[in-house]
Write a protein that holds these residues in place. Sequence first.
Motif, PDB file in Angstrom:
ATOM      1  N   ASN A   2       0.511  -0.845   0.273  1.00 16.15           N
ATOM      2  CA  ASN A   2       0.463   0.261   0.152  1.00 16.15           C
ATOM      3  C   ASN A   2       0.658   1.770   0.194  1.00 16.15           C
ATOM      4  OD1 ASN A   2      -2.874   1.385   0.082  1.00 16.15           O
ATOM      5  ND2 ASN A   2      -2.788   1.588   2.322  1.00 16.15           N
ATOM      6  N   ASN A   3       1.677   0.895   0.713  1.00 14.42           N
ATOM      7  CA  ASN A   3       2.743   2.334   1.151  1.00 14.42           C
ATOM      8  C   ASN A   3       3.131   2.668  -0.991  1.00 14.42           C
ATOM      9  OD1 ASN A   3       3.605   3.725   3.154  1.00 14.42           O
ATOM     10  ND2 ASN A   3       4.306   1.787   3.915  1.00 14.42           N
ATOM     11  N   LEU A   4       3.423   1.948  -1.423  1.00 15.80           N
ATOM     12  CA  LEU A   4       4.265   2.155  -2.528  1.00 15.80           C
ATOM     13  C   LEU A   4       3.377   3.479  -3.156  1.00 15.80           C
ATOM     14  CD1 LEU A   4       6.672   1.875  -4.916  1.00 15.80           C
ATOM     15  CD2 LEU A   4       5.464  -0.091  -6.019  1.00 15.80           C
ATOM     16  N   TRP A   5       1.659   2.563  -3.284  1.00 15.28           N
ATOM     17  CA  TRP A   5       1.016   3.079  -3.741  1.00 15.28           C
ATOM     18  C   TRP A   5       0.533   4.586  -3.587  1.00 15.28           C
ATOM     19  CZ3 TRP A   5      -1.504   4.192  -8.129  1.00 15.28           C
ATOM     20  CH2 TRP A   5      -3.100   3.839  -8.504  1.00 15.28           C
ATOM     21  N   LEU A   6       0.621   4.729  -2.466  1.00 14.12           N
ATOM     22  CA  LEU A   6       0.246   5.617  -1.893  1.00 14.12           C
ATOM     23  C   LEU A   6       1.442   6.948  -2.361  1.00 14.12           C
ATOM     24  CD1 LEU A   6      -0.457   4.601   1.777  1.00 14.12           C
ATOM     25  CD2 LEU A   6      -1.748   6.530   0.186  1.00 14.12           C
ATOM     26  N   ALA A   7       2.927   6.250  -2.217  1.00 15.86           N
ATOM     27  CA  ALA A   7       3.721   7.208  -2.517  1.00 15.86           C
ATOM     28  C   ALA A   7       4.183   7.928  -3.851  1.00 15.86           C
ATOM     29  CB  ALA A   7       5.369   6.549  -2.087  1.00 15.86           C
ATOM     30  N   LEU A   8       3.538   7.037  -4.773  1.00 19.44           N
ATOM     31  CA  LEU A   8       2.878   6.819  -6.154  1.00 19.44           C
ATOM     32  C   LEU A   8       2.193   8.226  -6.251  1.00 19.44           C
ATOM     33  CD1 LEU A   8       4.093   4.058  -7.691  1.00 19.44           C
ATOM     34  CD2 LEU A   8       4.890   5.750  -8.222  1.00 19.44           C
ATOM     35  N   GLN A   9       1.142   7.993  -5.815  1.00 20.26           N
ATOM     36  CA  GLN A   9       0.111   9.418  -5.531  1.00 20.26           C
ATOM     37  C   GLN A   9       0.803  10.358  -5.304  1.00 20.26           C
ATOM     38  OE1 GLN A   9      -2.543   7.837  -3.322  1.00 20.26           O
ATOM     39  NE2 GLN A   9      -4.430   7.490  -5.114  1.00 20.26           N
ATOM     40  N   GLY A  10       1.698  10.427  -4.072  1.00 17.38           N
ATOM     41  CA  GLY A  10       1.758  11.150  -3.788  1.00 17.38           C
ATOM     42  C   GLY A  10       2.655  12.016  -4.642  1.00 17.38           C
ATOM     43  N   ALA A  11       3.623  11.342  -4.678  1.00 14.74           N
ATOM     44  CA  ALA A  11       4.688  11.866  -6.367  1.00 14.74           C
ATOM     45  C   ALA A  11       4.130  12.317  -7.288  1.00 14.74           C
ATOM     46  CB  ALA A  11       6.205  10.361  -6.501  1.00 14.74           C
ATOM     47  N   TRP A  12       2.875  11.966  -8.010  1.00 15.13           N
ATOM     48  CA  TRP A  12       2.177  12.475  -8.952  1.00 15.13           C
ATOM     49  C   TRP A  12       2.225  13.973  -8.569  1.00 15.13           C
ATOM     50  CZ3 TRP A  12       3.154  11.913 -13.851  1.00 15.13           C
ATOM     51  CH2 TRP A  12       1.883  11.711 -14.317  1.00 15.13           C
ATOM     52  N   ASN A  13       1.415  14.151  -7.266  1.00 18.09           N
ATOM     53  CA  ASN A  13       0.724  15.215  -7.193  1.00 18.09           C
ATOM     54  C   ASN A  13       2.236  16.427  -6.976  1.00 18.09           C
ATOM     55  OD1 ASN A  13      -1.418  14.319  -7.133  1.00 18.09           O
ATOM     56  ND2 ASN A  13      -1.438  13.496  -5.431  1.00 18.09           N
ATOM     57  N   VAL A  14       2.845  15.753  -6.380  1.00 20.70           N
ATOM     58  CA  VAL A  14       4.357  16.836  -6.326  1.00 20.70           C
ATOM     59  C   VAL A  14       4.220  17.272  -7.448  1.00 20.70           C
ATOM     60  CG1 VAL A  14       6.447  17.565  -4.992  1.00 20.70           C
ATOM     61  CG2 VAL A  14       4.646  16.156  -3.720  1.00 20.70           C
ATOM     62  N   LEU A  15       4.878  16.103  -8.153  1.00 18.92           N
ATOM     63  CA  LEU A  15       5.301  16.418  -9.383  1.00 18.92           C
ATOM     64  C   LEU A  15       4.343  17.620 -10.329  1.00 18.92           C
ATOM     65  CD1 LEU A  15       7.679  15.475 -11.874  1.00 18.92           C
ATOM     66  CD2 LEU A  15       5.936  14.466 -12.661  1.00 18.92           C
ATOM     67  N   TRP A  16       3.351  17.442  -9.986  1.00 18.42           N
ATOM     68  CA  TRP A  16       2.239  18.410 -10.924  1.00 18.42           C
ATOM     69  C   TRP A  16       2.696  19.568 -10.749  1.00 18.42           C
ATOM     70  CZ3 TRP A  16       1.953  18.027 -16.020  1.00 18.42           C
ATOM     71  CH2 TRP A  16       1.863  16.902 -16.323  1.00 18.42           C
ATOM     72  N   VAL A  17       2.096  19.673  -9.489  1.00 15.97           N
ATOM     73  CA  VAL A  17       2.295  21.336  -8.257  1.00 15.97           C
ATOM     74  C   VAL A  17       3.825  21.915  -8.870  1.00 15.97           C
ATOM     75  CG1 VAL A  17       2.069  22.383  -6.669  1.00 15.97           C
ATOM     76  CG2 VAL A  17       0.812  20.730  -6.734  1.00 15.97           C
ATOM     77  N   GLY A  18       4.642  20.740  -8.698  1.00 17.12           N
ATOM     78  CA  GLY A  18       5.827  21.827  -9.109  1.00 17.12           C
ATOM     79  C   GLY A  18       6.408  21.678 -10.284  1.00 17.12           C
ATOM     80  N   LEU A  19       5.317  21.191 -11.312  1.00 18.79           N
ATOM     81  CA  LEU A  19       6.186  21.802 -12.958  1.00 18.79           C
ATOM     82  C   LEU A  19       5.153  22.604 -12.449  1.00 18.79           C
ATOM     83  CD1 LEU A  19       5.199  18.940 -14.547  1.00 18.79           C
ATOM     84  CD2 LEU A  19       7.927  20.036 -14.965  1.00 18.79           C
ATOM     85  N   LEU A  20       4.407  22.718 -12.291  1.00 19.33           N
ATOM     86  CA  LEU A  20       3.411  24.033 -12.333  1.00 19.33           C
ATOM     87  C   LEU A  20       3.986  25.898 -11.872  1.00 19.33           C
ATOM     88  CD1 LEU A  20       0.985  25.335 -13.877  1.00 19.33           C
ATOM     89  CD2 LEU A  20       0.234  25.166 -11.568  1.00 19.33           C
ATOM     90  N   LEU A  21       4.359  25.462  -9.965  1.00 18.39           N
ATOM     91  CA  LEU A  21       5.079  26.676  -9.488  1.00 18.39           C
ATOM     92  C   LEU A  21       6.498  26.951 -10.320  1.00 18.39           C
ATOM     93  CD1 LEU A  21       3.068  25.733  -6.832  1.00 18.39           C
ATOM     94  CD2 LEU A  21       2.649  27.299  -8.154  1.00 18.39           C
ATOM     95  N   GLY A  22       7.392  25.340 -10.434  1.00 15.24           N
ATOM     96  CA  GLY A  22       8.279  25.470 -10.140  1.00 15.24           C
ATOM     97  C   GLY A  22       9.045  26.011 -11.196  1.00 15.24           C
ATOM     98  N   ALA A  23       8.261  25.225 -12.670  1.00 15.30           N
ATOM     99  CA  ALA A  23       8.852  25.489 -13.889  1.00 15.30           C
ATOM    100  C   ALA A  23       8.242  26.841 -14.486  1.00 15.30           C
ATOM    101  CB  ALA A  23       8.774  24.416 -14.242  1.00 15.30           C
ATOM    102  N   GLY A  24       7.301  26.261 -14.087  1.00 17.04           N
ATOM    103  CA  GLY A  24       5.828  27.696 -14.919  1.00 17.04           C
ATOM    104  C   GLY A  24       6.571  28.969 -14.326  1.00 17.04           C
ATOM    105  N   LEU A  25       6.687  29.031 -12.782  1.00  8.33           N
ATOM    106  CA  LEU A  25       7.043  30.621 -12.310  1.00  8.33           C
ATOM    107  C   LEU A  25       8.276  30.984 -12.872  1.00  8.33           C
ATOM    108  CD1 LEU A  25       5.678  30.686  -8.681  1.00  8.33           C
ATOM    109  CD2 LEU A  25       4.705  31.631 -10.864  1.00  8.33           C
ATOM    110  N   PRO A  26       9.455  30.710 -13.250  1.00 16.13           N
ATOM    111  CA  PRO A  26      10.526  30.822 -13.427  1.00 16.13           C
ATOM    112  C   PRO A  26      10.552  31.246 -15.387  1.00 16.13           C
ATOM    113  CG  PRO A  26      11.195  28.703 -12.341  1.00 16.13           C
ATOM    114  CD  PRO A  26       9.321  29.054 -12.311  1.00 16.13           C
ATOM    115  N   ALA A  27       9.625  30.406 -15.775  1.00 17.04           N
ATOM    116  CA  ALA A  27       9.030  30.745 -17.419  1.00 17.04           C
ATOM    117  C   ALA A  27       8.490  31.995 -17.163  1.00 17.04           C
ATOM    118  CB  ALA A  27       8.561  29.914 -18.235  1.00 17.04           C
ATOM    119  N   ILE A  28       7.321  32.866 -16.352  1.00 18.27           N
ATOM    120  CA  ILE A  28       7.194  33.613 -16.266  1.00 18.27           C
ATOM    121  C   ILE A  28       8.020  34.673 -16.110  1.00 18.27           C
ATOM    122  CG2 ILE A  28       4.930  35.153 -15.460  1.00 18.27           C
ATOM    123  CD1 ILE A  28       2.928  32.653 -14.776  1.00 18.27           C
TER     124      ILE A  28
END
Lengths: 98, 411
Positions: A2-28
């Motif tokens: 179960n841990n693996l599934w939860l971790a993948l979910q968490g990582a997936w969410n962090v990846l999207w939010v991170g891409l939006l803020l961490g790559a999007g804002l520097p681009a702006i």
Amino acid sequence: MNNLWLALQGAWNVLWVGLLLGAGLPAIFALGIRALSYGVGGDADATLHEPHPAAKVVAFFCFGVVVLAIAAGIGVIVAHGLGAKLVFDGIVPAFVPK
Amino acid sequence: MPPELIVLALVVVVALVFDFTNGFHDTGNAMATSIATGALRPKTAVALSAVLNLVGAFLSVEVALTVTNAVVNIQDKTGAPRPELIADGGLSLLLIILSGLVGAIVWNLLTWLFSLPSSSSHALFGGLVGATMAGLGVEGVKWVGDGTKLDGVIGKVVLPALMSPVIAVVIAAVGTSLIFRITRGVAEKYRESGFRWGQIGSASLVSLAHGTNDAQKTMGVITLALIATGSWTDLESVPFWVKVACAVAIALGTYLGGWRIIRTLGKGLVEIASPQGMAAESSSAAVILASSHLGFALSTTHVATGSILGTGLGKKDATVNWRIAGRMLLAWLITLPAAGTVGAIVWFVGHSVGGLAGALVVTAILVASAAWMYLRSLRTAVDHRNVNDDWVEQVTDRPVPHHGVREETKA
């Protein structure tokens, strides 16, 4: 695993939010810098160059977005430390207890 | 004075030493890029980071007293120590905590000696896991949790450690490549100064987040020790002096600056220009903040290193020093078991000596090994004067930085 599934979910969410803020804002931010330099090439001697008035507006709008995002970031940190959560009700930020 | 109070004092001091190493081990996570690109002078960078860590540490009003619950079973859900561990006045629990801290510090210092960034929280968890396994057996360790949320050694340490660098690499690479595309052909005047500011801002955010996240781990550990001896009974808060001491310790550590690690991160992995520095720190800040918001515990070190690597991958014809990256990866993989092994060994030593003398011996082991590593580090000293020197290894295949660099180049 179960841990693996939860971790993948968490990582997936962090990846999207991170891409939006961490790559999007520097681009702006980069767009803002591009706007400032409107009218000079990369090789030209730009020391005397003054940004175009319209370009200034665009640039400061871009920088404004980034500054607001950083303020929101600080808000998240502060809220986290105080045991609260930063939520955006509409667009108005507010602290709510966890 | 009852012996457990002397041991308690030892635990508090050693915990603060850990907090201090946590500070200087992680300065580079936030400031290495700004130092490498010259956006900030080295001393200014570490001072800024130290102040922000101090502020951040004081922001953690609500400190989790259950910090050890992530990996071991020495406390219950409320934060109270397990009763059988404090039956002897708290000595058994204190020895476990002390040994865990010693394991963490020794590993932090050793990785620093080898100029490798490694996660201080993993070292702390590793030390505690090792000491707990030695003291209470394998059942004392929480490996996977109950399955309802990410928990235990696997869920809180191993899996996030595997995933966080990958996330950071992707985000920083995308950010870097976007920035370079957008600013292609932009005059240097705007590019350099603009991104310097962006870089300083994003690096500051990382420092602040570090202060709030990391200082409170030590606060939790010290308070647990106080509760174990009955010196503190409130399970809802930490004593104010603990908060002050931890905040100051992490800030002083940050100000000292782990120059060896800053150098590896700023010069060893990739050659960084200001736009890349901003991309890397933005990626780090975003990942750290997003993950703590979403309840997915990540190590600042893994994220920062991943971001710096990513920014090398995102720029065309930038070279990544894979040998260094590989060595780092290896250090990460063995952080948990290595700190655990040290924690377990010193627990056995301390336990067989027993009582107050045991705790004293454990502390003596720490002092001796720390002194040895400090003396070793002087042979190849790195400080704010030579932190940005060229990375000799690439040129001469010699380990960096060779002795005398300081005198020759930066007087």
